[in-house]
Design a protein around this motif. Structure first.
Motif, PDB file in Angstrom:
ATOM      1  N   ALA A 148      11.431  32.684 -97.022  1.00 42.49           N
ATOM      2  CA  ALA A 148      11.668  31.748 -95.805  1.00 42.49           C
ATOM      3  C   ALA A 148      10.343  32.683 -95.157  1.00 42.49           C
ATOM      4  O   ALA A 148      10.996  31.755 -93.993  1.00 42.49           O
ATOM      5  N   PHE A 153      13.165  26.314 -94.522  1.00 46.14           N
ATOM      6  CA  PHE A 153      14.294  25.616 -95.140  1.00 46.14           C
ATOM      7  C   PHE A 153      15.628  25.499 -93.989  1.00 46.14           C
ATOM      8  O   PHE A 153      16.026  25.921 -93.720  1.00 46.14           O
ATOM      9  N   TYR A 156      18.409  28.301 -92.537  1.00 42.75           N
ATOM     10  CA  TYR A 156      17.345  29.088 -92.522  1.00 42.75           C
ATOM     11  C   TYR A 156      16.955  30.018 -90.932  1.00 42.75           C
ATOM     12  O   TYR A 156      15.721  29.853 -90.583  1.00 42.75           O
ATOM     13  N   TYR A 159      17.529  32.833 -89.696  1.00 43.59           N
ATOM     14  CA  TYR A 159      17.096  34.028 -90.658  1.00 43.59           C
ATOM     15  C   TYR A 159      15.065  33.766 -90.994  1.00 43.59           C
ATOM     16  O   TYR A 159      14.617  34.342 -90.474  1.00 43.59           O
ATOM     17  N   GLN A 196      23.678  41.169-101.527  1.00 48.99           N
ATOM     18  CA  GLN A 196      23.399  40.858-100.136  1.00 48.99           C
ATOM     19  C   GLN A 196      22.771  38.546-100.634  1.00 48.99           C
ATOM     20  O   GLN A 196      23.490  38.334-100.065  1.00 48.99           O
ATOM     21  N   GLU A 200      24.868  35.868 -99.642  1.00 48.69           N
ATOM     22  CA  GLU A 200      24.771  34.708 -98.794  1.00 48.69           C
ATOM     23  C   GLU A 200      25.394  33.600 -99.296  1.00 48.69           C
ATOM     24  O   GLU A 200      25.752  32.221 -98.590  1.00 48.69           O
ATOM     25  N   ARG A 204      26.112  29.330 -97.994  1.00 46.76           N
ATOM     26  CA  ARG A 204      25.205  28.392 -97.753  1.00 46.76           C
ATOM     27  C   ARG A 204      24.992  26.738 -97.585  1.00 46.76           C
ATOM     28  O   ARG A 204      26.253  26.672 -98.530  1.00 46.76           O
ATOM     29  N   ALA A 212      16.921  25.925-102.575  1.00 45.59           N
ATOM     30  CA  ALA A 212      17.055  26.850-102.996  1.00 45.59           C
ATOM     31  C   ALA A 212      17.222  26.669-104.737  1.00 45.59           C
ATOM     32  O   ALA A 212      16.784  27.537-105.769  1.00 45.59           O
ATOM     33  N   ALA A 215      13.671  26.726-107.630  1.00 42.98           N
ATOM     34  CA  ALA A 215      13.592  28.538-107.173  1.00 42.98           C
ATOM     35  C   ALA A 215      14.321  29.503-108.119  1.00 42.98           C
ATOM     36  O   ALA A 215      15.426  29.932-106.712  1.00 42.98           O
ATOM     37  N   LEU A 243       5.906  30.193-106.973  1.00 40.26           N
ATOM     38  CA  LEU A 243       6.371  29.190-105.391  1.00 40.26           C
ATOM     39  C   LEU A 243       5.774  30.064-104.685  1.00 40.26           C
ATOM     40  O   LEU A 243       5.070  29.398-103.483  1.00 40.26           O
ATOM     41  N   ALA A 246       2.180  29.627-103.682  1.00 36.99           N
ATOM     42  CA  ALA A 246       1.569  28.279-103.078  1.00 36.99           C
ATOM     43  C   ALA A 246       2.091  28.227-101.687  1.00 36.99           C
ATOM     44  O   ALA A 246       1.227  27.178-100.997  1.00 36.99           O
ATOM     45  N   LEU A 247       3.406  28.545-101.750  1.00 38.66           N
ATOM     46  CA  LEU A 247       3.519  28.373-100.358  1.00 38.66           C
ATOM     47  C   LEU A 247       2.479  29.171 -99.203  1.00 38.66           C
ATOM     48  O   LEU A 247       1.648  28.671 -98.338  1.00 38.66           O
ATOM     49  N   VAL A 254      -0.326  21.102 -98.197  1.00 37.32           N
ATOM     50  CA  VAL A 254       0.684  21.021 -99.559  1.00 37.32           C
ATOM     51  C   VAL A 254       1.977  20.571 -98.250  1.00 37.32           C
ATOM     52  O   VAL A 254       2.781  19.969 -98.800  1.00 37.32           O
ATOM     53  N   VAL A 258       5.092  19.296-100.060  1.00 39.12           N
ATOM     54  CA  VAL A 258       6.831  19.740 -99.629  1.00 39.12           C
ATOM     55  C   VAL A 258       8.161  19.397 -99.055  1.00 39.12           C
ATOM     56  O   VAL A 258       9.525  19.650 -98.903  1.00 39.12           O
TER      57      VAL A 258
HETATM   58  C1  LIG Z   1       4.293  23.532-102.886  1.00 38.58           C
HETATM   59  C2  LIG Z   1       5.132  24.365-102.855  1.00 38.58           C
HETATM   60  C3  LIG Z   1       6.741  24.524-103.283  1.00 38.58           C
HETATM   61  C4  LIG Z   1       7.431  25.939-102.617  1.00 38.58           C
HETATM   62  C5  LIG Z   1       9.106  25.181-103.196  1.00 38.58           C
HETATM   63  C6  LIG Z   1       9.557  26.912-102.586  1.00 38.58           C
HETATM   64  C7  LIG Z   1      10.714  26.728-102.705  1.00 38.58           C
HETATM   65  C8  LIG Z   1      11.768  27.947-102.611  1.00 38.58           C
HETATM   66  C9  LIG Z   1      13.166  27.993-102.345  1.00 38.58           C
HETATM   67  C10 LIG Z   1      13.881  28.947-101.647  1.00 38.58           C
HETATM   68  C11 LIG Z   1      13.673  30.059-100.580  1.00 38.58           C
HETATM   69  C12 LIG Z   1      14.223  30.964-100.506  1.00 38.58           C
HETATM   70  C13 LIG Z   1      13.549  31.876 -99.385  1.00 38.58           C
HETATM   71  C14 LIG Z   1      14.156  33.224 -99.872  1.00 38.58           C
HETATM   72  C15 LIG Z   1      15.143  33.541 -99.453  1.00 38.58           C
HETATM   73  C16 LIG Z   1      15.615  35.195 -99.015  1.00 38.58           C
HETATM   74  O1  LIG Z   1      14.147  35.545 -98.587  1.00 38.58           O
HETATM   75  C17 LIG Z   1      17.151  34.953 -98.832  1.00 38.58           C
HETATM   76  N1  LIG Z   1      18.126  34.560 -99.407  1.00 38.58           N
HETATM   77  C18 LIG Z   1      17.499  36.270 -97.967  1.00 38.58           C
HETATM   78  O2  LIG Z   1      18.057  37.503 -99.040  1.00 38.58           O
END
Ligand SMILES: CCCCCCCCCCCCCCC[C@@H](O)[C@@H](N)CO
Length: 272
Positions: A148, A153, A156, A159, A196, A200, A204, A212, A215, A243, A246-247, A254, A258
């Protein structure tokens, strides 16, 4: 320049070491013989965690320092005590908290509290830890950020900025510390199965639930192993999973696609 500190580290300090990814890293390091100083706020949970680590790695020294990472002076005292026991080869900044919710629903205080723990808590650990490492010309720092911190997202708004801020800190510190033989790594884990995350999930908003779901969460042990492998190699960025990779690596190319995709996911979830 490869890190000059030994691996496995002889002594590591870990904030947030009593649960989740921090505890998993403590267990992985202790299994390799690394002496530990674990920091966490709750003395009872800290002792329970240290007991579990000691039981799994008999003979390894596991010290505890109950300490609120938001308190700069208390954290400096805890790090100085750790350094006095044995020079620190590794400092892991893992303590962090999360609040999820729509921007309109999150109180201003939530933004402040998250920055206080997630950003200033890391700063409070690293300020006293880095000096002796740089003076010795060897050491490693591992900051636990988040996927994140690579993209913002829905849900968030409190966060994500704390984790984006850590990326800036890590980049600046890496540049300053590399010439002194100290590597600075920042990890970008996705959702990880921890107490945690369980808490969370209860707050949400549906948009974040839907995003979420793209992933699936990883096990804390696997995330810890990936983060430590990155720190061992002295990698500046340690994305965990495809993921996050990629990010990190494909952005900003991208990002428009995305963002458009997640905007549609969030809109569908928001309509219920
Ligand atoms: C081409 C790229 C595509 C990328 C897609 C990524 C999707 C990710 C979506 C979820 C993000 C969550 C990030 C983590 C959060 C944690 O840090 C949090 N839950 C704290 O515990």
């Amino acid at each position: 320049m490869p890190p000059r500190a030994p691996w496995p580290p002889r002594h590591a300090v870990i904030s947030g070491g009593s649960s989740g990814i921090g505890l998993a890293m403590a267990q992985a390091l202790a299994a390799q013989g690394t002496g530990l100083t674990l920091l966490a706020r709750d003395p009872a949970r800290l002792e329970a965690a240290a007991g579990a680590v000691r039981a799994a790695a008999p003979g390894v020294e596991v010290a505890t320092q109950p300490c609120d990472i938001r308190d700069a002076e208390a954290t400096a005292r805890a790090v100085a005590a750790a350094e006095a026991r044995a020079p620190l080869d590794l400092a892991v900044a893992c303590a962090g908290v999360v609040r999820a919710g729509g921007f309109a629903d999150l109180p201003a205080q939530a933004h402040r509290e998250l920055m206080e723990t997630n950003y200033f808590g890391v700063l409070n650990l690293l300020r006293p830890a880095l000096g002796p490492m740089r003076a010795r010309g060897a050491g490693r720092v591992l900051i636990v950020g988040s996927a994140a911190g690579l993209a913002g997202f829905w849900g968030y708004s409190a966060y994500a900025p704390t984790k984006f801020a850590l990326r800036g800190l890590a980049e600046a510190l890496r540049a300053e510390c590399a010439p002194d033989g100290v590597s600075v790594s920042i990890g970008h884990p996705p959702d990880t199965e921890t107490p945690q995350l369980a808490a969370e999930r209860a707050e949400r908003p549906p948009q974040l639930v839907a995003i979420a779901a793209t992933a699936p969460p990883r096990e804390a042990r696997a995330v810890a192993a990936a983060l430590l492998a990155g720190a061992r190699r002295g990698r500046a960025d340690v994305p965990v999973g495809a993921l996050a990779w990629a990010l990190l690596r494909l952005a900003p190319a991208v990002r428009p696609a995305v963002d458009a995709w997640f905007d549609r996911v969030a809109a569908r979830a928001g309509r219920g």
